[in-house]
Design a protein around this motif. Sequence first.
Motif, PDB file in Angstrom:
ATOM      1  N   ARG A  57      -1.138  -8.550  -7.149  1.00 40.49           N
ATOM      2  CA  ARG A  57      -1.241  -9.958  -6.753  1.00 40.49           C
ATOM      3  C   ARG A  57       0.149 -10.489  -6.416  1.00 40.49           C
ATOM      4  O   ARG A  57       1.157 -10.006  -6.932  1.00 40.49           O
ATOM      5  CB  ARG A  57      -1.837 -10.784  -7.886  1.00 40.49           C
ATOM      6  CG  ARG A  57      -3.304 -10.551  -8.078  1.00 40.49           C
ATOM      7  CD  ARG A  57      -3.925 -11.607  -9.014  1.00 40.49           C
ATOM      8  NE  ARG A  57      -5.362 -11.581  -8.896  1.00 40.49           N
ATOM      9  CZ  ARG A  57      -6.150 -10.689  -9.496  1.00 40.49           C
ATOM     10  NH1 ARG A  57      -5.626  -9.753 -10.265  1.00 40.49           N
ATOM     11  NH2 ARG A  57      -7.458 -10.745  -9.328  1.00 40.49           N
ATOM     12  N   ARG A  67       3.736 -13.577   5.006  1.00 39.03           N
ATOM     13  CA  ARG A  67       2.280 -13.442   4.842  1.00 39.03           C
ATOM     14  C   ARG A  67       1.719 -12.379   5.779  1.00 39.03           C
ATOM     15  O   ARG A  67       0.825 -11.620   5.411  1.00 39.03           O
ATOM     16  CB  ARG A  67       1.612 -14.793   5.077  1.00 39.03           C
ATOM     17  CG  ARG A  67       0.122 -14.758   4.859  1.00 39.03           C
ATOM     18  CD  ARG A  67      -0.457 -16.132   4.953  1.00 39.03           C
ATOM     19  NE  ARG A  67      -1.906 -16.094   4.988  1.00 39.03           N
ATOM     20  CZ  ARG A  67      -2.663 -17.161   5.036  1.00 39.03           C
ATOM     21  NH1 ARG A  67      -2.119 -18.371   5.048  1.00 39.03           N
ATOM     22  NH2 ARG A  67      -3.964 -17.048   5.083  1.00 39.03           N
ATOM     23  N   TYR A  70       2.360  -8.917   4.313  1.00 41.05           N
ATOM     24  CA  TYR A  70       1.437  -8.593   3.236  1.00 41.05           C
ATOM     25  C   TYR A  70       0.041  -8.291   3.777  1.00 41.05           C
ATOM     26  O   TYR A  70      -0.614  -7.360   3.308  1.00 41.05           O
ATOM     27  CB  TYR A  70       1.401  -9.727   2.213  1.00 41.05           C
ATOM     28  CG  TYR A  70       2.740  -9.968   1.553  1.00 41.05           C
ATOM     29  CD1 TYR A  70       3.494  -8.917   1.041  1.00 41.05           C
ATOM     30  CD2 TYR A  70       3.268 -11.246   1.451  1.00 41.05           C
ATOM     31  CE1 TYR A  70       4.723  -9.128   0.447  1.00 41.05           C
ATOM     32  CE2 TYR A  70       4.496 -11.473   0.846  1.00 41.05           C
ATOM     33  CZ  TYR A  70       5.227 -10.404   0.347  1.00 41.05           C
ATOM     34  OH  TYR A  70       6.442 -10.611  -0.250  1.00 41.05           O
ATOM     35  N   ALA A  71      -0.403  -9.030   4.760  1.00 39.56           N
ATOM     36  CA  ALA A  71      -1.724  -8.778   5.356  1.00 39.56           C
ATOM     37  C   ALA A  71      -1.768  -7.389   5.994  1.00 39.56           C
ATOM     38  O   ALA A  71      -2.769  -6.667   5.869  1.00 39.56           O
ATOM     39  CB  ALA A  71      -2.057  -9.851   6.383  1.00 39.56           C
ATOM     40  N   PHE A  75      -3.248  -6.896   1.807  1.00 42.45           N
ATOM     41  CA  PHE A  75      -3.449  -8.072   0.969  1.00 42.45           C
ATOM     42  C   PHE A  75      -4.384  -9.053   1.668  1.00 42.45           C
ATOM     43  O   PHE A  75      -4.313  -9.232   2.888  1.00 42.45           O
ATOM     44  CB  PHE A  75      -2.118  -8.772   0.676  1.00 42.45           C
ATOM     45  CG  PHE A  75      -1.267  -8.052  -0.333  1.00 42.45           C
ATOM     46  CD1 PHE A  75      -1.339  -8.377  -1.676  1.00 42.45           C
ATOM     47  CD2 PHE A  75      -0.386  -7.054   0.058  1.00 42.45           C
ATOM     48  CE1 PHE A  75      -0.555  -7.715  -2.620  1.00 42.45           C
ATOM     49  CE2 PHE A  75       0.405  -6.391  -0.872  1.00 42.45           C
ATOM     50  CZ  PHE A  75       0.319  -6.721  -2.209  1.00 42.45           C
ATOM     51  N   THR A  76      -5.239  -9.677   0.891  1.00 38.52           N
ATOM     52  CA  THR A  76      -6.129 -10.714   1.403  1.00 38.52           C
ATOM     53  C   THR A  76      -5.927 -11.984   0.590  1.00 38.52           C
ATOM     54  O   THR A  76      -5.466 -11.943  -0.554  1.00 38.52           O
ATOM     55  CB  THR A  76      -7.610 -10.280   1.321  1.00 38.52           C
ATOM     56  OG1 THR A  76      -7.936  -9.994  -0.039  1.00 38.52           O
ATOM     57  CG2 THR A  76      -7.877  -9.056   2.193  1.00 38.52           C
ATOM     58  N   VAL A  77      -6.281 -13.103   1.201  1.00 38.85           N
ATOM     59  CA  VAL A  77      -6.119 -14.397   0.540  1.00 38.85           C
ATOM     60  C   VAL A  77      -7.161 -14.538  -0.557  1.00 38.85           C
ATOM     61  O   VAL A  77      -8.354 -14.344  -0.330  1.00 38.85           O
ATOM     62  CB  VAL A  77      -6.242 -15.551   1.549  1.00 38.85           C
ATOM     63  CG1 VAL A  77      -6.225 -16.898   0.826  1.00 38.85           C
ATOM     64  CG2 VAL A  77      -5.126 -15.472   2.582  1.00 38.85           C
ATOM     65  N   GLU A  78      -6.685 -14.861  -1.741  1.00 37.88           N
ATOM     66  CA  GLU A  78      -7.556 -15.111  -2.881  1.00 37.88           C
ATOM     67  C   GLU A  78      -7.810 -16.615  -3.016  1.00 37.88           C
ATOM     68  O   GLU A  78      -8.938 -17.041  -3.205  1.00 37.88           O
ATOM     69  CB  GLU A  78      -6.895 -14.546  -4.141  1.00 37.88           C
ATOM     70  CG  GLU A  78      -7.798 -14.340  -5.296  1.00 37.88           C
ATOM     71  CD  GLU A  78      -7.137 -13.498  -6.384  1.00 37.88           C
ATOM     72  OE1 GLU A  78      -7.879 -12.743  -7.027  1.00 37.88           O
ATOM     73  OE2 GLU A  78      -5.911 -13.579  -6.591  1.00 37.88           O
ATOM     74  N   GLU A  80      -5.567 -20.750  -2.120  1.00 39.58           N
ATOM     75  CA  GLU A  80      -4.397 -21.456  -1.609  1.00 39.58           C
ATOM     76  C   GLU A  80      -4.285 -22.798  -2.305  1.00 39.58           C
ATOM     77  O   GLU A  80      -5.276 -23.342  -2.779  1.00 39.58           O
ATOM     78  CB  GLU A  80      -4.525 -21.727  -0.106  1.00 39.58           C
ATOM     79  CG  GLU A  80      -4.628 -20.506   0.758  1.00 39.58           C
ATOM     80  CD  GLU A  80      -4.675 -20.845   2.244  1.00 39.58           C
ATOM     81  OE1 GLU A  80      -3.889 -21.717   2.697  1.00 39.58           O
ATOM     82  OE2 GLU A  80      -5.496 -20.254   2.949  1.00 39.58           O
ATOM     83  N   MET A  87      -2.417 -14.080  -2.880  1.00 42.54           N
ATOM     84  CA  MET A  87      -3.020 -12.931  -2.226  1.00 42.54           C
ATOM     85  C   MET A  87      -3.241 -11.808  -3.238  1.00 42.54           C
ATOM     86  O   MET A  87      -2.557 -11.733  -4.265  1.00 42.54           O
ATOM     87  CB  MET A  87      -2.127 -12.451  -1.077  1.00 42.54           C
ATOM     88  CG  MET A  87      -1.872 -13.537  -0.035  1.00 42.54           C
ATOM     89  SD  MET A  87      -0.837 -12.998   1.346  1.00 42.54           S
ATOM     90  CE  MET A  87      -2.088 -12.177   2.349  1.00 42.54           C
ATOM     91  N   ARG A  89      -4.454  -7.414  -3.529  1.00 39.02           N
ATOM     92  CA  ARG A  89      -4.705  -6.122  -2.872  1.00 39.02           C
ATOM     93  C   ARG A  89      -5.298  -5.187  -3.911  1.00 39.02           C
ATOM     94  O   ARG A  89      -4.720  -4.933  -4.958  1.00 39.02           O
ATOM     95  CB  ARG A  89      -3.422  -5.515  -2.332  1.00 39.02           C
ATOM     96  CG  ARG A  89      -3.657  -4.161  -1.646  1.00 39.02           C
ATOM     97  CD  ARG A  89      -2.310  -3.573  -1.250  1.00 39.02           C
ATOM     98  NE  ARG A  89      -2.417  -2.267  -0.643  1.00 39.02           N
ATOM     99  CZ  ARG A  89      -2.476  -1.116  -1.322  1.00 39.02           C
ATOM    100  NH1 ARG A  89      -2.445  -1.126  -2.645  1.00 39.02           N
ATOM    101  NH2 ARG A  89      -2.563   0.037  -0.685  1.00 39.02           N
TER     102      ARG A  89
END
Length: 94
Positions: A57, A67, A70-71, A75-78, A80, A87, A89
């Motif tokens: 995280r 960002r 990381y993408a 990584f994905t958005v958890e 905001e 984020m 993974r």
Amino acid sequence: MIEVEGAFAGCVALRPAGNARSLEHFYLTPSLQGEGIGSAVLRALLARCDRGGDVVRLNVLRGSAARRLYARHGFTVETEDCVDVFMVREPVRA
């Protein structure tokens, strides 16, 4: 600590955080950004986490170019808030 050709280039911390790892303080000297160094460091850290089956995280400031980095690395958005993007993974199984 991240070194390039024996000189300080940045830093990163990967610490235990409950049932996951927390990626923090990932900084790279601006003159070295965009050279693939950050991606190489991130790949190495994530490979270690994958071997251990660790979720990773992090949080990044809204609007930060980091960002996209990381993408690209899964990584994905958890969630905001008004300042940060949080984020996550999941480990990649071999």
